[in-house]
Design a protein around this motif. Structure first.
Motif, short mmCIF file in Angstrom:
data_model
loop_
_atom_site.label_atom_id
_atom_site.label_comp_id
_atom_site.label_asym_id
_atom_site.label_seq_id
_atom_site.Cartn_x
_atom_site.Cartn_y
_atom_site.Cartn_z
N PHE A 144 17.70 -63.05 -16.79
CA PHE A 144 17.85 -63.48 -18.45
C PHE A 144 17.28 -62.50 -19.47
O PHE A 144 16.10 -62.32 -19.47
CB PHE A 144 17.57 -64.96 -18.53
N TYR A 189 16.09 -62.66 -23.41
CA TYR A 189 15.63 -63.66 -24.52
C TYR A 189 14.96 -62.86 -25.76
O TYR A 189 14.48 -61.86 -25.53
CB TYR A 189 14.79 -64.79 -24.19
N LEU A 209 12.52 -69.61 -27.72
CA LEU A 209 13.39 -68.98 -27.10
C LEU A 209 14.59 -68.79 -27.36
O LEU A 209 15.22 -69.95 -27.73
CB LEU A 209 13.12 -68.79 -25.48
N LEU A 235 18.33 -67.39 -25.98
CA LEU A 235 18.66 -66.57 -25.08
C LEU A 235 19.79 -65.70 -25.47
O LEU A 235 20.78 -66.09 -26.27
CB LEU A 235 19.57 -67.64 -24.05
N GLU A 285 25.54 -64.59 -25.21
CA GLU A 285 25.82 -65.83 -25.86
C GLU A 285 26.44 -65.44 -27.12
O GLU A 285 26.59 -64.32 -27.69
CB GLU A 285 24.27 -66.52 -26.22
N ILE A 335 12.13 -61.12 -24.35
CA ILE A 335 11.43 -61.52 -22.93
C ILE A 335 12.44 -61.43 -21.99
O ILE A 335 13.69 -61.95 -22.15
CB ILE A 335 10.80 -62.75 -23.39
N ARG A 393 15.56 -65.05 -11.98
CA ARG A 393 15.54 -66.42 -11.46
C ARG A 393 15.48 -66.00 -9.78
O ARG A 393 16.54 -65.36 -9.33
CB ARG A 393 16.98 -66.99 -11.60
N GLN A 414 12.56 -69.80 -12.21
CA GLN A 414 12.53 -68.63 -13.36
C GLN A 414 11.07 -68.17 -13.32
O GLN A 414 10.32 -68.76 -13.59
CB GLN A 414 13.20 -68.99 -14.39
N PHE A 442 8.97 -65.45 -15.94
CA PHE A 442 8.93 -64.60 -16.79
C PHE A 442 8.29 -63.33 -17.01
O PHE A 442 7.09 -63.40 -16.32
CB PHE A 442 8.79 -65.64 -18.04
N GLY A 443 8.78 -62.51 -17.82
CA GLY A 443 8.02 -61.04 -18.13
C GLY A 443 6.98 -61.45 -19.10
O GLY A 443 6.98 -62.55 -19.61
#
Lengths: 115, 108
Positions: free
Chosen positions: A34, A36, A44, A46, A59, A93, A97, A104, A106-107
């Motif tokens: 994903f 963001y 966040l 998306l 989105e 970001i 998943r 999930q 996150f970076g």
């Protein structure tokens, strides 16, 4: 735990140039990643869902021709901001998943500044 | 379409007081629900998930299907709990939806 890396962590570019951000899952496979945006002290947003081997799902309101996403392998997704403008300056970001349990990770994010 | 609502954008409590961060969802199937936390200058990380029914850092969250809620609770807040908290839902098809987040401030 699983780790997601992003590169670069910070980038400054001139208006009109393109910037590529990489997101890697370092020790697990992620069919789905994903992307963001996060504005200062805000939640966040998306932008898109990236699926390995297929087109990303964007989105509403996110321009797919401006934010190009490629998910060529189970451990790498890239976001390219094309013809960047100052309003694209933001914190981007990614998250990956984990296939086996849906968690999930996150970076650390990439700070993009467009001059 | 699924939706996650965190009605409080900001929440402030004193150290030692109980805290509850609200999360409501709408989804016709059986969701997986998560709470993620983002401490200052750190990346988002998983706090807990409803499937595991664990208590992490003193936080618990119970899935209430009747009220479609997954509120996050802690009986005695600590200053180090100050952070931004996100409630998230994953559908049967694997689509993730995050709430807008709640910024928790625990005052000394």
């Amino acid at each position: 735990g699983a780790v997601v890396s992003q590169h670069p962590s910070r980038v400054i570019c001139k208006s009109g140039t393109s910037v590529k951000i990489e997101c890697r899952s370092l020790d697990f496979q992620a069919t789905t990643m994903f992307w963001y945006r996060q504005f200062p002290k805000q939640s966040l947003m998306l932008m898109a869902t990236s699926n390995e081997g297929s087109k990303a799902t964007y989105e509403q309101g996110v321009e797919k021709d401006k934010f190009l996403i490629n998910h060529a392998s189970l451990t790498l997704s890239t976001l390219t901001v094309t013809s960047a403008h100052p309003e694209d300056s933001s914190f981007y970001i990614c998250s990956a998943r984990q296939d086996r349990n849906n968690e999930q990770f996150f970076g650390p994010g990439t700070r993009l500044t467009v001059l | 379409a699924q939706r996650v609502t965190q009605p409080e954008k900001l929440l402030s409590v004193f150290k030692g007081a109980p805290v509850e961060l609200k999360c409501n969802y709408s989804y016709s199937g059986s969701p997986e629900l998560f709470w993620y936390v983002q401490y200052s200058r750190q990346r988002l990380q998983l706090l807990l998930r409803h499937i595991s029914r664990e208590s992490i850092k003193g936080f618990t969250a119970d899935l209430n299907k009747g009220e479609t809620s997954f509120h996050l609770k802690k009986p005695f807040a600590q200053e180090e709990d100050s952070a931004m908290y996100y409630c998230a839902l994953i559908t049967n098809a694997g689509k993730s939806t995050f709430g807008d987040g709640t910024t928790l401030t625990v005052k000394p």
